[in-house]
Design a protein around this motif. Structure first.
Motif, PDB file in Angstrom:
ATOM      1  N   PHE A  17      -2.036   8.015  -2.007  1.00  0.00           N
ATOM      2  CA  PHE A  17      -2.947   7.086  -2.659  1.00  0.00           C
ATOM      3  C   PHE A  17      -4.381   7.592  -2.601  1.00  0.00           C
ATOM      4  CE2 PHE A  17      -5.531   3.117  -2.712  1.00  0.00           C
ATOM      5  CZ  PHE A  17      -5.218   2.751  -4.015  1.00  0.00           C
ATOM      6  N   LEU A  73      -1.367  -1.822  -9.348  1.00  0.00           N
ATOM      7  CA  LEU A  73      -0.907  -2.187  -8.012  1.00  0.00           C
ATOM      8  C   LEU A  73      -0.384  -3.618  -7.989  1.00  0.00           C
ATOM      9  CD1 LEU A  73      -3.744  -0.625  -5.819  1.00  0.00           C
ATOM     10  CD2 LEU A  73      -1.459   0.284  -6.240  1.00  0.00           C
ATOM     11  N   LYS A  78       3.331  -0.937   0.413  1.00  0.00           N
ATOM     12  CA  LYS A  78       2.529  -0.129   1.342  1.00  0.00           C
ATOM     13  C   LYS A  78       1.794   0.957   0.580  1.00  0.00           C
ATOM     14  CE  LYS A  78       4.540   1.375   5.142  1.00  0.00           C
ATOM     15  NZ  LYS A  78       5.345   2.235   6.042  1.00  0.00           N
ATOM     16  N   LEU A  79       0.594   1.306   1.052  1.00  0.00           N
ATOM     17  CA  LEU A  79      -0.173   2.422   0.519  1.00  0.00           C
ATOM     18  C   LEU A  79      -0.252   3.518   1.581  1.00  0.00           C
ATOM     19  CD1 LEU A  79      -3.203   0.509  -1.071  1.00  0.00           C
ATOM     20  CD2 LEU A  79      -1.075   1.206  -2.191  1.00  0.00           C
ATOM     21  N   LYS A  80      -0.105   4.776   1.156  1.00  0.00           N
ATOM     22  CA  LYS A  80      -0.274   5.908   2.066  1.00  0.00           C
ATOM     23  C   LYS A  80      -1.516   6.680   1.642  1.00  0.00           C
ATOM     24  CE  LYS A  80       2.993   8.226   3.996  1.00  0.00           C
ATOM     25  NZ  LYS A  80       4.133   9.149   4.264  1.00  0.00           N
ATOM     26  N   ILE A 120      -8.467   1.465   3.108  1.00  0.00           N
ATOM     27  CA  ILE A 120      -7.849   0.579   4.103  1.00  0.00           C
ATOM     28  C   ILE A 120      -8.201  -0.876   3.806  1.00  0.00           C
ATOM     29  CG2 ILE A 120      -7.842  -0.060   6.543  1.00  0.00           C
ATOM     30  CD1 ILE A 120      -8.284   2.931   7.172  1.00  0.00           C
ATOM     31  N   ALA A 126      -6.131  -2.128   0.898  1.00  0.00           N
ATOM     32  CA  ALA A 126      -4.770  -2.468   1.297  1.00  0.00           C
ATOM     33  C   ALA A 126      -4.737  -3.835   1.976  1.00  0.00           C
ATOM     34  CB  ALA A 126      -4.209  -1.399   2.228  1.00  0.00           C
ATOM     35  N   VAL A 153      -1.014  -5.612   1.896  1.00  0.00           N
ATOM     36  CA  VAL A 153       0.049  -4.621   2.079  1.00  0.00           C
ATOM     37  C   VAL A 153      -0.271  -3.746   3.281  1.00  0.00           C
ATOM     38  CG1 VAL A 153       0.574  -4.609  -0.388  1.00  0.00           C
ATOM     39  CG2 VAL A 153      -1.007  -2.905   0.549  1.00  0.00           C
ATOM     40  N   ASP A 154       0.748  -3.082   3.808  1.00  0.00           N
ATOM     41  CA  ASP A 154       0.558  -2.150   4.914  1.00  0.00           C
ATOM     42  C   ASP A 154      -0.138  -0.893   4.411  1.00  0.00           C
ATOM     43  OD1 ASP A 154       1.846  -3.807   6.758  1.00  0.00           O
ATOM     44  OD2 ASP A 154       3.817  -2.983   6.261  1.00  0.00           O
ATOM     45  N   VAL A 155      -0.699  -0.135   5.340  1.00  0.00           N
ATOM     46  CA  VAL A 155      -1.336   1.128   4.984  1.00  0.00           C
ATOM     47  C   VAL A 155      -1.019   2.164   6.056  1.00  0.00           C
ATOM     48  CG1 VAL A 155      -3.521   0.424   6.065  1.00  0.00           C
ATOM     49  CG2 VAL A 155      -3.511   2.276   4.380  1.00  0.00           C
ATOM     50  N   CYS A 163      -6.626   0.934  10.450  1.00  0.00           N
ATOM     51  CA  CYS A 163      -5.336   1.511  10.076  1.00  0.00           C
ATOM     52  C   CYS A 163      -4.376   1.408  11.257  1.00  0.00           C
ATOM     53  CB  CYS A 163      -5.512   2.973   9.664  1.00  0.00           C
ATOM     54  SG  CYS A 163      -4.004   3.725   9.018  1.00  0.00           S
TER      55      CYS A 163
END
Length: 269
Positions: A162, A172, A179-181, A204, A207, A212-214, A233
């Motif tokens: 991401f 999105l 989740k975003l990476k 961060i 997210a 959502v998770d990151v 994070c």
């Protein structure tokens, strides 16, 4: 060009043999850690191919050939089957598998996923699919339908790398990512680049705003880890914490289950 074409055909032929029961193709697993750097939250399955003649081939290279030669469906099914067989014998909370945009365009892909989950006994909630931003930009009916069906099954959808592509907030929200990476290219510059730190903090915060998770990937130093945790994070992945591991190595590191309960992937490849 002739040499390149011949090499691609040779790799294609040998990859087919490997998938049909040859040797060399296997999965490694890179764990994802909590902010304390010790608790394993999950892992990402990474394909490896140690060729008898060419040595270790870069995954991006033979995956691209598989996509070009119409083999990505077979390769993806093998990876998913192996990953699920491994995960179901462990106490890993979840396991992430990378998915090609071409797989998502296949109308039968969600049914294939459901079948593999049923065959292996892995709960859908323990499986995550990592996709690239190109899937969102593609915006095809088939891809949208596949993502929606997979989420209905309980499979998590992770947007990989991401920040490097062209995703917008509308994409999105429309695709309901879980989740975003954050791409490693941003994390790599955290130690001395204030602009990169500001970008990572913004990703961060985004997210968190989306609920959502990151995960930050490519964590290679203690300083990067400290900064990321301070930014909020809570999921970290990278060589500073652990490189990709063989199945038995991961189990030994985490104590998730007894190593002799899991048959190494390479032995079945």
């Amino acid at each position: 060009m002739d040499d390149l074409l011949l090499r691609k055909r040779k790799v294609e032929t040998e990859l087919r043999k490997a998938l049909d029961g040859g040797t060399g193709i296997r999965l490694a697993y890179q764990p994802v850690f909590a902010s304390n750097g010790k608790t394993i939250l999950g892992a990402e399955a990474l394909i490896r191919w140690g060729h008898d003649v060419h040595g270790t081939l870069p995954a991006a290279q033979f995956i691209a050939i598989a996509e070009e030669r119409g083999m990505i469906g077979q390769l993806g099914a093998w990876v998913l089957q192996e990953a699920c067989r491994f995960a179901v014998r462990t106490d890993l909370p979840w396991l992430a598998v990378n998915v090609s945009p071409l797989q998502l365009r296949d109308a039968g892909f969600p049914e294939q996923v459901a079948s593999i989950l049923a065959d292996t006994g892995l709960a859908p909630q323990r499986l995550q699919f990592e996709i690239t931003e190109s899937v969102l930009l593609d915006n095809s009916d088939a891809s949208r339908a596949a993502l929606a069906t997979l989420r209905q099954l309980g499979v998590g959808i992770v947007l990989d790398d991401f920040g490097t592509g062209y995703s917008s907030l509308s994409y999105l929200r429309r695709h309901a990512i879980d989740k975003l990476k954050i791409d490693r290219s941003f994390v790599r510059l955290l130690d001395g680049d204030g602009n990169s730190a500001a970008i990572v903090k913004a990703l961060i915060d985004l997210a968190m705003a989306l609920g959502v998770d990151v995960t930050a990937e490519g964590v290679e130093t203690e300083a990067q880890k400290v900064l990321l945790v301070a930014m909020g994070c809570r999921q970290l992945q990278g060589y500073f914490l652990s490189p990709p591991l063989e199945p038995v190595q991961l189990l030994g590191l985490s104590g998730l289950t007894s190593p002799d309960e899991v048959e190494p992937t390479a032995a079945r490849a």
